[in-house]
Design a protein around this motif. Structure first.
Motif, mmCIF file in Angstrom:
data_model
loop_
_atom_site.group_PDB
_atom_site.id
_atom_site.type_symbol
_atom_site.label_atom_id
_atom_site.label_comp_id
_atom_site.label_asym_id
_atom_site.label_seq_id
_atom_site.Cartn_x
_atom_site.Cartn_y
_atom_site.Cartn_z
ATOM 1 N N PRO A 134 -2.826 -6.663 1.304
ATOM 2 C CA PRO A 134 -2.427 -7.894 2.001
ATOM 3 C C PRO A 134 -3.493 -8.323 3.008
ATOM 4 N N GLU A 147 1.311 -12.311 3.297
ATOM 5 C CA GLU A 147 1.205 -11.348 2.199
ATOM 6 C C GLU A 147 1.859 -10.011 2.554
ATOM 7 N N GLU A 199 5.256 -10.826 1.448
ATOM 8 C CA GLU A 199 5.353 -10.930 -0.014
ATOM 9 C C GLU A 199 5.201 -9.558 -0.689
ATOM 10 N N PHE A 200 4.170 -8.821 -0.284
ATOM 11 C CA PHE A 200 3.956 -7.508 -0.904
ATOM 12 C C PHE A 200 5.040 -6.527 -0.474
ATOM 13 N N PRO A 239 -0.991 -8.117 -8.275
ATOM 14 C CA PRO A 239 -1.515 -9.440 -7.894
ATOM 15 C C PRO A 239 -3.016 -9.542 -8.179
ATOM 16 N N ARG A 260 -6.720 -8.829 -4.166
ATOM 17 C CA ARG A 260 -5.357 -8.628 -3.645
ATOM 18 C C ARG A 260 -4.744 -7.319 -4.124
#
Lengths: 348, 612
Positions: free
Chosen positions: B364, B369, B372-373, B495, B541
Motif C-alpha cells: 500500500p 490503499e 483497500e488492502f 493488485p 502494488r
C-alpha cells in the motif's frame, strides 16, 4: 453343524451408533511397546465410551514422538500437526474460531517443558477449553535419547550421562498458572487413565493430563526414573477414580466411604475413593503442597490433583456469539455502508 | 508562481521578498512527552480546514518522555505531500536542540522560539520571533501540569498570526482535537488566543501565508494504521492476535475499538476475538489455528515479529492455510530504530521460512490503499489458501494523511474454495491438495464439518494429495510443483502495477512502491521541470509482479528503482523476474536513514547517475 458359519457377532455400538473401529486411526509407527501407543488406545476407548462423534473432535500436536500420535487415533477427526512447541497457540486460535468442537492436544515433555514452555504457560493461564496431554518420558526420542526438562535429578541415560538439573513439574506449573483440571497418570495404568480421560472430556476448561509414558528404546533401563519398573515401583495413586457420565441415567447408590464426588460441567460425576485421608482436589494450595512433598520423596504421585469446574474458560471471557466465528455469514461480519459513512465523517 | 520545491530559494533580506503562499514547510522542535502532538495535529488540521493541501510527519524518538522530537508540516498548493528537506519556519521549543536546529536552517528562514532561549544571537540571516511562552501561560492555568500542556497551544496561536491563519479554522481544529472534551478544548483555545494576541501586538504577519483554497472538500485526515484497521473491519475479520510492537500496535488498538463498537450483536455478544498473545510465535500460531477453523484471522507486527513468525509462515505455505499478516516496517532487529521508517523487510518476507517458500506481499502507498488492502488481503488469503503479507511502514502507518473518503467495498467476501457438507455429500470424498481446477489450488473443508470424510490432516511439507504423511520423493516434487502453479495464480490476481506518470517517448523509467510513492511522484515532476528529464513512472502494488513490470523495463533504456533500504531489495526481486538482457537497465536509488524519503534526494540521485 460344523459347516454352518456362526452368525456374525453384532458389533457393539455406543450411544451415537458408532463402533470402536470408527474411533481408530492409522497404524502406529512408534516403537513396539511404546507407552504412547497405550495412551492412544485409552483415548480411542474414552471417546468411544463417551459417545463423542469423531467429527466433533479436533486433534492438535507439535513435534516429537508424542506429537505423531494423533494420526493413530480418531481418523475421522480434524487434525493439525503444527510446529515444535507451538500446539497451544494453534489450539487457542481454533478454539476461539469454532467453540463447538472438542479439542485434544498431544504433546511431549520436550515439546511442552522446553521449546514450548512459554506457550504452555499461557494456554494454562487462559484456561482454553481443551484437553492437553503430555506424553512424558523424560527423553527426546526422535533425536535419539537426549534428556528433557522433566528428567529427574540423578536419572541416568544408557550412555551413562547423569542428569544434574531439577525436573520441571508440569502439573505443579499448570496448577500455579491457572489450569482447571490437573492430573497425572501412567500409560500402564489402564483404569485410572481411562477414567481421567473420560472426565477430561466432560470438563469445560483446560485439562492438563501428565501421563508418564516410558520410552522403551531410550529411557527404560536401570537408573532411569521414567522406566516401567521405576514407575510401577514408585507410583503413589492419590485416589481410585470412578467416572459416571451424564448420559448414564441409572445412578446406583454409591458407597462413598471416605470418597468424594466432583460434578463436572456437563453433569458427569467423578467419584474419588480417597487413598489419602486429607487430600481435597479442589484446594489449589493443598495440591501444590502435596506435589512438592512427592518430589522430595521421589514418589511418582498420580491421580487428580486439582479441579475447578466452575471457572469460566477463555471463550466465555471473550463473550463470543454461539455460532462459530469461522462460519459467520457476511451480514454478521461486514458492517453496512452507513457505518463506513459515519466513520468517514469522524475523520473530516 | 515560483515554488520552493522545484528551485531552492535565493537568500536575501526579508524586506525585498515576495510572500510565499501555500507552499512552505514548518518544523516544530519539542521535547517528547510534552503534549506537543495535540498542538501539532491541531495546527495541521487548521490548514486542512482552510482547504489547503497539507501533510504532517512526526519524527519521534523511542522514548516515553524527555528526548527531542520534531514534527514537520508541509503546506503545498500542488498537493505534494512528501517530506521536504528545507525548513522554511522553525518552531524552537526544545532548549536541547534549539541551537543545532537554528544552525541547520537555510538563510532567510523564520524562527519562532521560546524567548528565554535567546536564539536571535545565533544568526543574522534569519528572521526571529521570540515568544515568552511561560509568561503567557502563567495566567492561563494554576496547575503546573496543565500549564505545561498549554504551552504548546501558545505557539499554535502565535503561528496563526504569523501564517495568516483563519482563527475560526484554528478553533474548530482544536475542538476536533479534543473531541467531546469541552473543558479541555476551551482551555486550549484560550491558550491559542493568548498566543495569537501576543503575536498580533508584537509582530507583523510573516511572508509565509496560508490562503484559503478549496482542495479538501469532503476529504478526511487519517493515519495509515487506522485506515488498515478499518479495512480489516470491513473485510469481516473475526480473529485478531498480536503482540505489541511499534509501529504496528496502534493498528490493532484502533481495530479493537472499532470491533467493540461495530461488531457486537443484538445480544451483546461479540462476532470477533482479539487476543494479545505472549509473543509473535503465538500470534501467528493463533492466526493459523483460527484460519484453519475458518476464521478471517490476522496479525500485525514489525520486522522483529516477522522473524519470529518464520517457521509458522512456512507451515502456512505448505499446509495451505490462509493468514493476513501486516508488517509495519521499521529499522533493524532488536530495538533497532523502532520509531524510524523503512522498506527493509522485502527480501526476508518474500521468502520467509525454509525450503522452497514464497509469499505474496501487498504494497500500500496511501491510507486509501491501507483500507483497500485491509479487506482484499483477506479475499486473497482465502482464495489462495496461503499467508498474505501487507507491507506498510512507519511513515504511512503513524503519520496523518489527507485522503478522499474510503469507498465502501462493493465485492462480496471471497471465502475461496471451501466445501460444504452438501457439496461433500455429492462428491463422496475429496483430496485436499488435488489440483481439480488447474489453478494449483485445492478444495478445503473446515473443521466442524459433520461428515465422516470431511476431515483432513494439516501438516508441514511431507504430504501427498490426500494430506497423508508422505516422504516419497514423487509426492514431494508433485506437491511443490503444484505450489508453483499456484504461484502463477497468485501473480494473476494480486493488485497489478499502475502507471502514475507517462510521457510519450520517455527513455527513462522509474519504479517505486509503498510510502516512497509520494516523493517519487514529486521527483518525476521536479526532473521534468528543472532538468527536462522525462520519466515514465510505474508504481508496484504487489509481489509477485505480473507481465506489465517486465514490459515496462523492456520498454525503457534505464529504469530507476526507488526504495527505502540499503541493498536495493525491490530491485533484486525485479531482477529475478525480468529478461536477462534487461537486468543491466536497472538503476537504484536507495534511502535508508530512517526519515521519510524526500523528492530532492531522488532527483539529485537520478541527475547524478544520468551525468555519469
Amino acid at each position: 453343524m460344523a459347516t454352518t458359519p456362526n452368525p456374525p457377532a453384532t458389533a457393539k455400538i455406543n450411544r451415537v451408533g458408532l463402533s470402536v473401529i470408527d474411533y481408530r486411526g492409522s497404524k502406529s509407527t512408534l516403537c513396539a511397546g511404546c507407552g504412547h501407543n497405550a495412551i492412544s488406545e485409552r483415548i480411542i476407548e474414552a471417546f468411544y465410551e463417551m459417545g463423542i462423534e469423531p467429527e466433533r473432535v479436533a486433534k492438535l500436536s507439535g513435534i516429537g514422538c508424542s506429537s505423531k500420535t494423533p494420526a493413530y487415533f480418531l481418523g475421522r477427526a480434524h487434525s493439525f500437526n503444527g510446529v515444535h512447541g507451538r500446539m497451544p497457540a494453534v489450539a487457542t486460535g481454533a478454539a476461539v474460531a469454532n467453540r463447538n468442537l472438542l479439542y485434544i492436544g498431544v504433546s511431549g515433555d520436550g515439546d511442552t517443558a522446553s521449546i514450548g514452555l512459554g506457550q504452555f504457560a499461557h494456554l494454562m493461564r487462559r484456561n482454553v477449553p481443551m484437553i492437553y496431554i503430555v506424553e512424558n518420558n523424560g527423553v527426546y526420542g526422535l533425536t535419539k535419547g537426549q534428556f528433557s526438562a522433566t528428567a529427574d535429578i540423578g536419572s541416568r541415560l544408557r550412555t551413562g550421562v547423569v542428569n544434574e538439573l531439577p525436573a520441571i513439574d508440569i502439573c505443579a506449573l499448570a496448577i500455579e498458572l491457572g489450569a482447571t483440571f490437573v492430573a497425572r497418570s501412567f500409560s500402564g495404568d489402564k483404569k485410572q487413565l481411562l477414567a481421567l480421560l473420560k472426565a477430561a472430556i466432560a470438563h469445560n476448561g483446560t485439562v492438563l493430563l501428565d501421563v508418564i509414558s516410558p520410552c522403551v528404546t531410550f529411557n527404560d533401563h536401570e537408573g532411569s526414573t521414567k522406566s516401567y519398573k521405576f514407575v510401577k515401583d514408585h507410583e503413589e495413586p492419590l485416589q481410585e477414580i470412578g467416572f459416571v457420565p451424564s448420559f448414564e441415567e441409572i445412578d446406583i447408590e454409591y458407597e462413598t466411604g471416605n470418597g468424594v464426588e466432583v460434578s463436572l460441567h456437563d453433569g458427569s460425576k467423578m467419584r474419588l475413593a480417597k487413598l489419602e485421608e486429607d487430600f481435597d482436589p479442589t484446594d489449589r494450595i493443598a495440591a501444590l503442597t502435596r506435589l512438592a512433598h512427592a518430589r522430595e520423596k521421589n514418589e511418582v504421585l498420580t491421580g487428580l490433583f486439582y479441579v475447578n469446574p466452575a471457572q469460566p474458560n477463555f471463550t466465555d471471557l471473550l463473550n463470543l456469539v454461539d455460532e462459530p466465528l469461522g462460519t459467520l455469514p457476511q451480514e454478521a461480519v461486514r458492517p453496512p455502508r452507513s457505518v463506513l459513512d459515519r466513520i468517514m465523517e469522524e475523520f473530516r | 508562481m515560483a515554488s520552493t520545491d522545484v528551485v531552492k530559494q535565493d537568500t536575501g533580506s526579508r524586506q525585498d521578498r515576495d510572500p510565499v503562499v501555500n507552499d512552505f514547510s514548518i518544523q516544530v522542535a519539542t521535547v517528547n512527552g510534552s503534549g506537543s502532538q495535540s498542538a501539532n495535529s491541531a495546527l495541521m488540521r487548521s490548514i486542512f480546514l482552510m482547504g489547503v493541501p497539507v501533510s504532517g510527519k512526526n519524527l519521534f524518538p523511542s522514548n516515553i518522555a524527555g528526548l527531542p522530537t520534531w514534527f514537520t508540516i508541509r503546506v503545498n498548493k500542488y498537493g505534494y505531500s512528501a517530506r521536504k528537506q528545507e525548513t522554511d519556519l522553525l518552531v524552537a521549543m526544545n532548549p536541547e536542540t534549539a541551537a543545532e536546529d537554528v544552525r541547520a536552517l537555510g538563510a532567510g528562514a523564520i524562527v519562532l522560539f521560546d524567548e528565554p532561549l535567546k536564539l536571535e544571537v545565533l544568526r543574522r540571516d534569519l528572521e526571529f520571533f521570540p515568544v515568552p511562552i511561560d509568561k503567557i501561560a502563567g495566567p492561563l492555568a494554576p496547575e503546573p501540569k496543565l500549564k505545561k500542556l498549554l504551552r504548546n497551544m501558545i505557539y499554535v496561536g502565535a503561528l496563526a498570526h504569523l501564517l495568516w491563519l483563519d482563527m475560526q479554522a484554528v478553533e474548530e481544529a482544536v475542538r476536533k482535537q479534543f473531541n467531546g472534551k469541552k473543558r479541555a478544548a476551551e482551555n486550549n483555545i484560550a491558550a491559542v488566543r493568548a498566543g495569537y494576541d501576543y503575536a498580533v501586538a508584537n509582530f507583523p504577519r510573516s511572508r509565509l501565508k496560508v490562503e484559503r483554497m478549496n482542495e479538501n472538500a469532503n476529504k478526511i485526515i487519517i493515519d495509515g494504521n487506522s485506515a488498515s484497521a478499518l479495512g480489516a473491519l470491513f473485510g469481516g475479520v473475526t480473529v485478531v492476535s498480536w503482540y505489541p510492537i511499534t509501529p504496528s500496535s496502534s493498528l490493532v488498538e484502533s481495530l479493537t475499538e472499532y470491533l467493540k463498537q461495530y461488531r457486537v450483536d443484538g445480544d451483546g455478544k461479540a462476532t470477533f476475538a482479539v487476543i494479545q498473545a505472549e509473543d509473535e510465535l503465538a500470534s501467528i500460531g493463533i492466526v493459523l489455528g483460527a484460519s484453519w477453523a475458518g476464521a478471517r484471522a490476522m496479525t500485525a507486527t514489525s520486522g522483529p515479529g516477522i522473524s519470529l513468525m518464520t517457521e509458522f509462515t512456512g507451515f502456512g505455505y505448505y499446509a495451505e492455510i490462509p493468514a493476513v499478516i501486516w508488517d509495519v516496517q521499521r529499522l533493524g532487529p532488536s530495538t533497532g530504530l523502532p520509531t524510524r521508517t523503512s522498506q527493509g523487510d522485502l527480501l526476508s518476507t518474500a521468502f520467509l521460512s525454509h525450503g522452497d517458500t514464497k509469499h505474496p506481499m501487498l504494497l500500500p502507498a496511501s491510507v486509501a490503499e491501507c483500507f483497500e488492502f485491509g479487506y482484499t488481503a483477506f479475499d486473497l488469503a482465502d482464495r489462495l489458501q496461503t499467508p498474505v503479507f501487507v507491507m506498510s511502514d512507519l511513515d504511512l502507518a503513524m503519520n496523518n494523511w489527507v485522503s478522499d473518503p474510503f469507498p465502501y467495498p462493493e465485492k462480496p467476501l471471497d471465502r475461496g474454495k471451501v466445501l460444504s457438507k452438501e457439496e461433500l455429500e455429492r462428491l463422496g470424498s475429496f483430496a485436499r491438495y488435488k489440483d481439480v481446477d488447474g489453478d494449483g489450488i485445492g478444495y478445503r473443508t473446515l473443521p466442524g464439518i459433520q461428515h465422516p470424510n470431511g476431515a483432513w490432516f494439516a501438516r508441514g511439507s511431507g504430504h501427498n494429495e490426500k494430506a497423508q504423511y508422505s516422504e516419497s520423493p514423487e509426492d514431494y516434487v508433485k506437491n511443490v510443483n503444484r505450489l508453483n502453479r499456484k504461484w502463477e495464480t497468485v501473480r494473476s490476481i494480486v493488485p497489478g502495477p499502475v502507471i502514475e506518470r507517462s510521457t510519450p517517448g520517455a527513455e527513462l523509467g522509474i519504479i517505486a512502491f509503498g510510502s516512497s510513492h509520494w516523493a517519487t511522484l514529486e521527483s518525476v515532476d521536479q526532473l521534468q521541470q528543472e532538468q527536462g528529464i522525462a520519466l515514465d513512472y510505474l508504481r508496484l502494488r504487489a509481489y509477485p509482479f505480473n507481465a506489465a513490470v517486465n514490459e515496462f523495463v523492456a520498454g525503457h533504456e534505464r529504469v530507476y528503482v526507488i526504495e527505502q533500504n540499503r541493498d536495493a531489495q525491490m530491485l533484486q526481486l525485479i531482477k529475478m523476474d525480468i529478461a536477462a538482457a534487461d537486468i543491466v537497465k536497472l538503476r537504484s536509488v536507495c534511502y535508508y536513514n530512517g526519515h521519510p524519503l524526500d523528492a530532492r534526494f531522488v532527483s539529485d540521485s537520478i541527475v547524478s547517475q544520468e551525468q555519469k
